[in-house]
Structure formats: structure tokens, C-alpha cells
Write a protein that holds these residues in place. Structure first.
Motif: not given
Length: 477
Positions: A433-434, A462-467
Motif C-alpha cells: 500500500g501507499r 503513515t499512521e501519524r497524519r493523513p497522507t
């Protein structure tokens, strides 16, 4: 046709094959020798094939069916020369020799440039060819068994390269360092400091029991056996060791601090022991001398007790002397402690570099060619180390699917190769995934300040903030 019973999937294929229109003819008309070896082939769980007739038409069992790869199941009944046209220049002479002489052939670790899925690949094999004789003593065909050892050969190559890299690092270490392999504790690496300590010109390739026979009775083989068996490290402090160098007039006694650290293979099993030794003989002698000196000073105080005034002067002098000695010993002890702590931190960092599962991590040569990658990073691209070793870092699958990123990574590698660290946030399109990462490229310098390698590291954020659009923070020019 009871000789064709069983045999799994290949047994069914052979029974269903149109032999009536094939040069070998219907199975019921086959020679007794062919029926016997075909029955033996189908009953065997080992990769087995039969080559029969003038053109050596092939029959084989389930275990052998993986060898021709995408040529299976069409390989059934084909002439050997057509089936193995890509490697016939290698195997053909072996076939012809057995047919001409009747003497079997066994080949070990033979490289066959086999075409698989349209691409010629380096493959390695152990196999045998045995003549099958007819009642008139002529040769009706060949009985073939073998197995592929490509992964074993490539793994051995990779391990040898790894050993050579670590040998260069160990050789330059100021402390005595050695690497032992296997249950017999065979020296695989021993740096110059270690050789000077044990008084031998070389010990590589020898077991400890053979290279240092004087340590057997001192209990060190039992210690190594315990570390290898349990996987628990051993730390020795101020241990007395007697070493007898070849040609030396008498044994030399040393006081050593040392660590036996187990080394594990990719499956987690202990396959070696890392040895780090510090010779503290001089320190130990100094401490013993200090104890004797303190005892003598106490005796002197008792002898001078009857002379109060002289005793006071002596005590003042002794206090000053003791203070100086204690400061010196404390300073020296603190210095040695810092040295040992630094060595421990360095060892922990080295282990963490290649064992951590928390970050993506790799090691490049100064030109950016990939030499190492940890398991976490390989899982991210669903690949094995063999798939990416030797590629330029920017051409690896980590970056191949992300538009515009290969040139940025290449520029970062060039910056790191010039001695500068590179830090940036990037987004990658991976098979999983991205993902967004804190990404860095750090140069590794030798004692002269020259870049000898590059360490890429990537922490998944990735889970810290939206991409969003990839950040250019810290990007190399």
C-alpha cells in the motif's frame, strides 16, 4: 499395466498419455526394464526421471516435475535434447558418456544456465545418471535422480561476502576480536590484536581446541559450549588465563575481561560466537600492588604509634599519598569503564542495525549499490534479499512504483556519498500500500574520514497524519 499404478499426478498423466502415437509405443509393449524403472520412478519420493530410447524420451514423477518449471507438463515424452536445449551443451556430454560406456555419472554443484519463464538463470544442481541395461546387455535408457541447490550455493556466496566485509572491520578494531563458527568453535575471523594476544601468527580455520590447546584444561571450551548450547552470553571480568605461544620459553599469564556473545543465523539458531577481549593484566597488577602498599602503610602506622608527633606527620603524608593514588585509580577505572561501555554501545548498535524490526534499514556501498537490507524492509516490498542485492538503490522495488522518486533518491545517495547526511519525508507506493516515511541517508566513515558505505533508514509514519503530497524537507540538492 500394474507397473503404472499410483504415482500421484504424474502417474495419472502417464496413464492418460497417448502413447499409441508416440515413438515409445503403448505401455503394454514396453520392455520389462523400462516397466521396472518407471514403476521405481513413480514410487519414489525423490526427484526422478527416466530417459528412454534412441532420442531419450523423458518420463518423470511428481517430485521431479518442479525441475522443468514452466516446461511441465509438456515435458512428458519429449526428447532430452529438445527438452534441455538451453543446457544441452553442459548435460549432453554426460548423457552421451553414460550411453557410450555404461558407467554412471554423478555431478555435484554443477551450474546449469537454465531458461525459466523466458529468462536464462544461473541454477546449481546435484544429480546422477545411471545406465539401464536390456537383457541383451545394450543400454535402453538412463535413470536420473537429482535436486536443485541454487539457494544453498547463493546463500553461501552471500555469507562469504558478509564474512569478508566484517573481517575488514574486525581487522581494524583496537580490541582483540574473533568470530567462532559451529559447535567445534572454529575461528572464522581473528584480528591482529587477537593474534598478538594469543601469540599465534594465524588461527583462522582451526578449532579453539586445536589452535589454543593450553586453554582446554582451563575450562574455556566448557564456557563456549554452554554459550553455544543455551544462547546466553557470558561476560568474564578479571579472569586469569595462561597462554603458551609456540616457541616461547614459558607460558604467559594474562588477566582478561572478555565477552562471549552468541551469533544467530536467519532462523534464529545459534551458529557462532563473537569474542571480544580486553587485556587488563597491567591494571590487575597495579591493583594488587596498591593492596600490598596499603597493607605496608598500615603496618608502618602501627610501628609509629608510639611517636605521636611523627605519627601525625606520617599520617598526613599517607593521606595525601592515598588521596593521590585513589584519584589515579578512580580516574583510570572510570576511563576503562567508559571504554568498555563505548564498546558495548558500539556492539549494540551494530546488532540493532541488522536485527531491528522497527524500521526499514539497509547498507549501500559508496556508489549506492545495495549490499544489505533488513527483514522489515524486504517484507515491505514482498521480496527476498537475493532479489535486490547488487541493484542501484534508486532502482530497487522500494522506489520503482512511485513517480519521480528515483531521481530524488539517487541525488540523496550522491549527497551521502560526498559525506553529507540526508533527511526527508517521502511517500512510497509499495505492494503493501501507499506509506509515508521519515527517510534518511547517512554516510559511514572510516578512521580517515573517507566514506566506506551508506546507511538508508526509513521509519513508517503513515499512521501519524493523513497522507498528502510528498514533503521536500531535507531533500538533497
Amino acid at each position: 499395466m500394474s507397473f503404472l499404478q499410483g504415482g500421484g499426478a504424474m502417474g495419472e498423466r502417464i496413464r492418460a498419455f497417448d502413447w499409441a502415437s508416440h515413438p515409445l509405443g503403448p505401455p503394454g509393449d514396453w520392455p520389462a526394464a523400462l516397466k521396472l524403472v518407471v514403476n521405481l520412478c513413480l514410487s519414489s519420493s525423490f526427484p526422478t526421471a527416466i530417459y528412454w530410447g534412441q532420442d531419450l524420451h523423458v518420463l518423470y514423477n511428481d517430485a521431479w516435475s518442479v525441475i522443468p518449471a514452466d516446461r511441465h507438463p509438456a515435458a512428458l515424452g519429449q526428447p532430452a535434447r529438445e527438452l534441455w536445449s538451453d543446457i544441452w551443451h553442459v548435460v549432453g556430454p554426460h548423457f552421451e558418456r553414460v550411453l557410450a560406456t555404461g558407467e554412471g555419472v554423478a555431478q555435484y554443484e554443477e551450474m546449469l544456465p537454465m531458461v525459466r519463464h523466458g529468462v536464462a538463470r544461473e541454477t546449481w544442481w546435484n544429480y546422477s545418471l545411471t545406465a539401464v541395461h536390456l537383457p541383451d546387455h545394450t543400454i535402453g535408457g538412463l535413470f536420473n535422480q537429482g535436486n536443485e541447490i541454487t539457494e544453498t550455493v547463493l546463500a553461501r556466496r552471500l555469507r562469504q561476502k558478509e564474512v569478508e566485509r566484517w573481517r575488514d572491520l574486525f581487522r581494524q578494531a583496537p580490541a582483540a576480536v574473533a568470530l567462532l563458527r559451529g559447535p567445534d568453535h572454529v575461528f572464522e575471523v581473528a584480528n591482529e590484536a587477537y593474534l598478538r594476544l594469543v601469540g599465534r601468527p594465524d588461527v583462522v580455520g582451526q578449532a579453539v581446541r586445536q589452535a589454543l590447546p593450553e586453554v582446554v584444561e582451563q575450562g574455556f571450551i566448557e564456557l563456549l559450549d554452554r554459550v553455544y548450547r543455551t544462547g546466553e552470553p557470558y561476560v568474564g571480568a578479571s579472569i586469569k588465563v595462561t597462554l603458551q605461544a609456540p616457541g616461547a620459553p614459558k607460558p604467559q599469564e594474562h588477566i582478561l575481561d572478555f565477552v562471549y556473545q552468541p551469533v544467530r543465523d536467519l532462523e534464529g539458531a545459534v551458529d557462532g560466537i563473537f569474542v571480544l577481549v580486553t587485556d587488563v593484566t597491567a591494571r590487575s597488577h597495579a591493583e594488587a600492588a596498591l593492596r600490598i602498599s596499603n597493607w605496608q602503610l598500615g603496618e608502618e602506622r602501627a610501628r609509629l604509634a608510639s611517636i605521636v608527633e611523627a605519627e601525625q606527620r606520617a599520617q598526613q603524608a599517607l593521606r595525601r599519598f592515598n588521596d593521590t593514588l585513589e584519584k589515579h585509580v578512580a580516574s583510570r577505572t572510570a576511563q576503562l569503564t567508559r571504554t568498555l561501555e563505548t564498546q558495548g554501545v558500539m556492539a549494540d548498535r551494530l546488532r540493532a542495525t541488522f536485527e531491528t524490526s522497527l524500521i526499514y534499514q539497509a547498507f549501500l556501498d559508496p556508489q549506492g549499490k545495495l549490499l544489505e537490507a533488513n527483514l522489515a524492509s524486504l517484507q515491505g516490498i514482498q521480496a527476498r534479499l537475493n532479489d535486490v542485492v547488487g541493484l542501484p538503490f534508486w532502482e530497487t522495488p522500494w522506489f520503482a512504483s512511485t513517480d519521480g522518486l528515483q531521481e530524488r533518491v539517487r541525488a540523496g545517495v550522491e549527497a551521502a556519498a560526498s559525506g553529507r547526511s540526508v533527511v526527508q519525508e517521502i511517500e512510497l507506493d509499495l505492494p503493501i500500500g501507499r506509506r509515508r516515511f521519515d527517510f534518511s541517508l547517512r554516510p559511514v566513515l572510516n578512521a580517515k574520514g573517507a566514506v566506506v558505505g551508506i546507511v538508508p533508514q526509513a521509519v513508517d509514519i503513515t499512521e501519524r497524519r493523513p497522507t498528502g503530497p510528498p514533503s521536500r524537507t531535507g531533500e538533497a540538492p
